[in-house]
Write a protein that holds these residues in place. Structure first.
Motif, mmCIF file in Angstrom:
data_model
loop_
_atom_site.group_PDB
_atom_site.id
_atom_site.type_symbol
_atom_site.label_atom_id
_atom_site.label_comp_id
_atom_site.label_asym_id
_atom_site.label_seq_id
_atom_site.Cartn_x
_atom_site.Cartn_y
_atom_site.Cartn_z
ATOM 1 N N ALA A 53 -27.759 -29.104 -31.352
ATOM 2 C CA ALA A 53 -27.256 -28.093 -30.309
ATOM 3 C C ALA A 53 -28.261 -26.795 -30.326
ATOM 4 O O ALA A 53 -27.833 -25.972 -29.410
ATOM 5 C CB ALA A 53 -25.969 -27.443 -30.812
ATOM 6 N N GLY A 54 -29.232 -26.501 -30.985
ATOM 7 C CA GLY A 54 -29.894 -25.399 -31.035
ATOM 8 C C GLY A 54 -29.180 -24.065 -31.215
ATOM 9 O O GLY A 54 -29.807 -22.840 -31.050
ATOM 10 N N ASN A 55 -28.035 -24.112 -32.079
ATOM 11 C CA ASN A 55 -27.503 -23.151 -32.599
ATOM 12 C C ASN A 55 -26.704 -23.702 -33.890
ATOM 13 O O ASN A 55 -25.934 -24.381 -33.815
ATOM 14 C CB ASN A 55 -26.339 -22.801 -31.488
ATOM 15 N N TRP A 56 -27.331 -23.109 -35.052
ATOM 16 C CA TRP A 56 -26.757 -23.370 -36.244
ATOM 17 C C TRP A 56 -25.280 -23.160 -36.550
ATOM 18 O O TRP A 56 -24.816 -24.150 -37.322
ATOM 19 C CB TRP A 56 -27.732 -22.689 -37.448
ATOM 20 N N PHE A 57 -24.633 -22.240 -35.921
ATOM 21 C CA PHE A 57 -23.327 -22.102 -36.376
ATOM 22 C C PHE A 57 -22.521 -23.071 -35.508
ATOM 23 O O PHE A 57 -21.816 -23.805 -36.091
ATOM 24 C CB PHE A 57 -22.689 -20.804 -35.688
ATOM 25 N N PRO B 244 -24.387 -21.475 -26.836
ATOM 26 C CA PRO B 244 -24.930 -20.081 -26.443
ATOM 27 C C PRO B 244 -26.241 -19.879 -27.313
ATOM 28 O O PRO B 244 -26.557 -20.718 -28.277
ATOM 29 C CB PRO B 244 -23.752 -19.190 -27.015
ATOM 30 N N GLY B 245 -27.202 -19.321 -26.796
ATOM 31 C CA GLY B 245 -28.154 -18.875 -27.616
ATOM 32 C C GLY B 245 -27.874 -18.142 -29.020
ATOM 33 O O GLY B 245 -26.694 -17.294 -28.654
ATOM 34 N N GLU C 184 -39.203 -25.413 -26.300
ATOM 35 C CA GLU C 184 -38.560 -24.087 -26.646
ATOM 36 C C GLU C 184 -37.423 -24.104 -27.362
ATOM 37 O O GLU C 184 -37.425 -23.048 -28.198
ATOM 38 C CB GLU C 184 -38.231 -23.733 -25.000
ATOM 39 N N GLU C 185 -36.470 -24.841 -27.288
ATOM 40 C CA GLU C 185 -35.156 -24.755 -28.301
ATOM 41 C C GLU C 185 -35.609 -25.599 -29.403
ATOM 42 O O GLU C 185 -36.192 -26.468 -29.568
ATOM 43 C CB GLU C 185 -34.260 -25.302 -27.594
ATOM 44 N N ASP C 186 -35.290 -24.657 -30.611
ATOM 45 C CA ASP C 186 -35.222 -25.225 -31.791
ATOM 46 C C ASP C 186 -33.837 -25.900 -32.329
ATOM 47 O O ASP C 186 -33.013 -25.156 -32.190
ATOM 48 C CB ASP C 186 -35.410 -24.163 -32.879
#
Length: 639
Positions: free
Chosen positions: A330-334, A390-391, A94-96
């Motif tokens: 972390a699933g969040n590029w930022f 966060p997403g 599910e998470e990239d």
């Protein structure tokens, strides 16, 4: 992210109940069991106690194994008995973990399947303890007194095999303690022994999970014979450009940077941090896999990457990326672009598969080093769990990971970081920081093995949030996780109505034994009785919508405004999440940061660019996860 196929992995034992026959020591007997075992095997009592403290903090865990198959206060390992199947951290499909919506989602590779007959010696110490002590393996796993006897027998054997006498002086046992670690390299064995002797020097007193007080009197004058490690015949760690404090054992096991063609490459990005971008966050993960599997995965160019892995049995650290480079974790590029990722050998949904004190201590030392190097505040808005990230946009919220979960002991971790969570204000404070007593706070979680089925009772640093000041009231809703506005659940992976130790929130109301905070755009109540509080009072900066705004949008990443992007760099959408921060609500402030986007679309780094805008954002503790709001939309005050 693709689903990971054939994820048949090793340990721990995921049973919701401890083995039948696991004993609870009678009141006052545990200290005596250590004394008797030490005398019987000729081991100084302080050495036996300190080794046990570093492994288990003297807890028996009801006979359940640790994440590396270690049993009882002495952490006797029997990984074959604890053999089971699970899936590694980044395998749920599910998470990239890269988390950059401008690039293809990361595709993963099948995990290797370890063989039980190839387990290292450090995972099979219970078998040897049984042979040395004559105590059956089943008793070593389930009887506390037997387990302590087995550990004492291992220490005594290590001393004999080194050709050393059974001295009454703890200082003469440094080599035996290093051998007990099970480490196969000198640096890890030395770091482990140093920790044990630090416990001897400083002393410890603790009430264990069986309700007994165990004490080790401080002996500040002990000066161990550290040269004994040289005679153990252990290997040197893998040399390389490690970035670790001297107080941890760290070796270089690099993640590959490899081009596949068709614009695809793995498994991280080259960068020049902190010159290019500041490093503001440390992200704590658990691996959902064993050590050997974890190392195999991070060395796979088709998998993903993080900066460090930490081994549970002895606190050994492997570094995989230079800190200047960006991992995909972390699933969040930022967040990836501005963080360091630490993967801890462990399993979220196995509450009794406990972490050792050795790993907690090594991790805390590493985090202190990173925080000092990059000026990262030691608080829960900068030291994040993966479950606090966060997403990026609405569509990714449901796929975000939930580790290390409610069983990670954040209160103990922050004590080791030198930042214990303590009150800083009186009973009418405008801010509270979550801090239940980990050992005695045991909320029911479900779904560790079967959906809806209660997990094994276990200490937890998380509190539940309700719509009213009553345990019978529904849990608050998370419209990002459940767009249909269904209630949150008690599921171990459900973060929709959960606040964790160290997270700070603005108080909305107090009523008797209940406290309400602002959470995900709503008033959320948690049980906080005066005699057994689950939070401490404090002060802090909070923000609220500026005058004239009824609500402000909330974001999962702090990206620049469109006008900041140079030619050739595609503009990234500044997409709000499905939450609202409403007038009259307040949220605790973390960093103020300019909008930033790391454009790194190719293997060739010459085209990489950091886009930095004029628009600034505040990080806030918005729910269980952090979020961002535009600075222009809010006003900040101190309460």
């Amino acid at each position: 992210m693709g689903v990971l196929a054939s994820a048949a992995l090793l340990l721990p034992l995921l049973s919701a109940a401890p083995p039948a026959g696991a004993d609870a020591p009678e009141a006052g007997s545990l200290q005596g069991q250590f004394a008797r075992a030490a005398a019987r095997h000729g081991v100084p009592e302080s050495v036996l106690l300190a080794v046990s403290y570093l492994q288990s903090r003297w807890d028996g865990h009801g006979g359940a194994p640790s994440v590396t198959g270690g049993y009882g206060p002495m952490h006797l390992t029997d990984a074959v008995t604890a053999l089971t199947r699970s899936a590694p951290h980044h395998s749920d499909g599910e998470e990239d973990p890269r988390g950059d919506s401008s690039r293809p989602a990361r595709t993963e590779a099948p995990a290797p399947v370890p063989s039980a007959d190839r387990l290292p010696e450090r995972l099979r110490t219970l078998e040897r303890a049984s042979a040395l002590s004559g105590i059956p393996a089943g008793e070593l796993r389930t009887r506390t007194g037997a387990n302590i006897e087995g550990g004492a027998a291992l220490l005594a054997a290590a001393q004999r095999e080194a050709g050393l006498p059974a001295s009454t002086d703890p200082a003469d046992w440094y080599g035996a303690v290093a051998r007990y670690s099970g480490a196969d390299d000198t640096a890890t064995a030395t770091a482990y022994a140093n920790d044990v002797f630090d416990v001897i020097r400083t002393g410890e007193t603790r009430t264990t999970d069986s309700g007994q007080v165990v004490a080790l009197r401080a002996d500040p004058s002990v000066a161990p014979a550290t040269g004994q490690v040289a005679a153990l015949g252990l290997r040197a760690p893998v040399a390389g450009p490690v970035e670790c404090p001297r107080t941890v054992a760290c070796e270089w096991i690099p993640a590959p940077y490899e081009e596949f063609g068709d614009g695809d490459y793995g498994n991280h990005d080259k960068a020049d941090r902190p010159a290019s971008q500041s490093i503001d966050y440390i992200v704590v993960h658990d691996t959902e896999a064993t050590w050997d599997v974890t190392l195999g995965l991070v060395q796979n160019p088709e998998y993903v990457s993080w900066q460090y892995s930490l081994r549970s049995s002895d606190g050994h650290v492997a570094q995989h990326l230079p800190l200047k480079d960006v991992g995909w974790h972390a699933g969040n590029w930022f967040v990836n672009a501005k963080s360091v990722g630490l993967e801890h050998e462990g399993f979220l949904t196995a509450p009794d598969s406990w972490y050792t004190e050795a790993m907690y201590r090594a991790s805390a030392r590493l985090v202190r080093y990173l925080a000092a190097r990059y000026d990262i505040p030691l608080d829960r808005q900068h030291v994040l769990g993966h479950d606090n990230v966060p997403g990026t946009v609405t569509s990714t919220i449901r796929g975000m990971h939930t580790d290390p979960g409610p069983y990670w002991d954040w209160a103990h971790y922050f004590r080791l970081l030198g930042r214990p969570i303590v009150p800083s204000s009186g009973p009418h404070a405008g801010v509270v920081t979550i801090r239940p007593d980990y050992d005695t706070h045991r909320p029911v979680h479900t779904g560790c093995e079967t959906a809806g089925t209660a997990c094994a009772p276990h200490g937890s640093g998380a509190v539940r949030l309700h719509t009213a000041p009553s345990g019978d009231a529904p849990l608050v809703k998370d419209v990002g996780l459940r767009p249909g506005r269904e209630d949150s659940t008690t599921g171990v992976n459900d973060t929709g109505a959960r606040a964790s130790t160290g997270q700070s929130f603005a108080v909305a109301e107090r009523r008797g034994d209940w406290t309400a905070v602002w959470y995900l755009g709503q008033k959320a109540w948690f049980h906080n009785p005066r005699k057994r509080p689950t939070a401490v009072n404090g002060r802090g900066l909070v923000l609220t919508p500026r005058e004239g705004l009824a609500e402000v949008p909330v974001y999962g990443r702090a990206y620049p405004e469109a006008s900041a992007y140079p030619a050739g760099v595609p503009v990234q959408a500044v997409s709000p999440l499905p939450y609202k921060l409403l007038a009259g609500q307040r949220y605790v402030v973390g960093d103020r940061t300019p909008g930033e986007y790391l454009f790194a679309p190719t293997f060739d780094t010459t085209g990489h660019t950091v886009v930095r805008g004029q628009e600034e954002y505040y990080e806030i503790q918005f729910g269980h996860r952090v979020a961002f709001v535009k600075a222009a939309d809010v006003r900040v005050s101190r309460i």
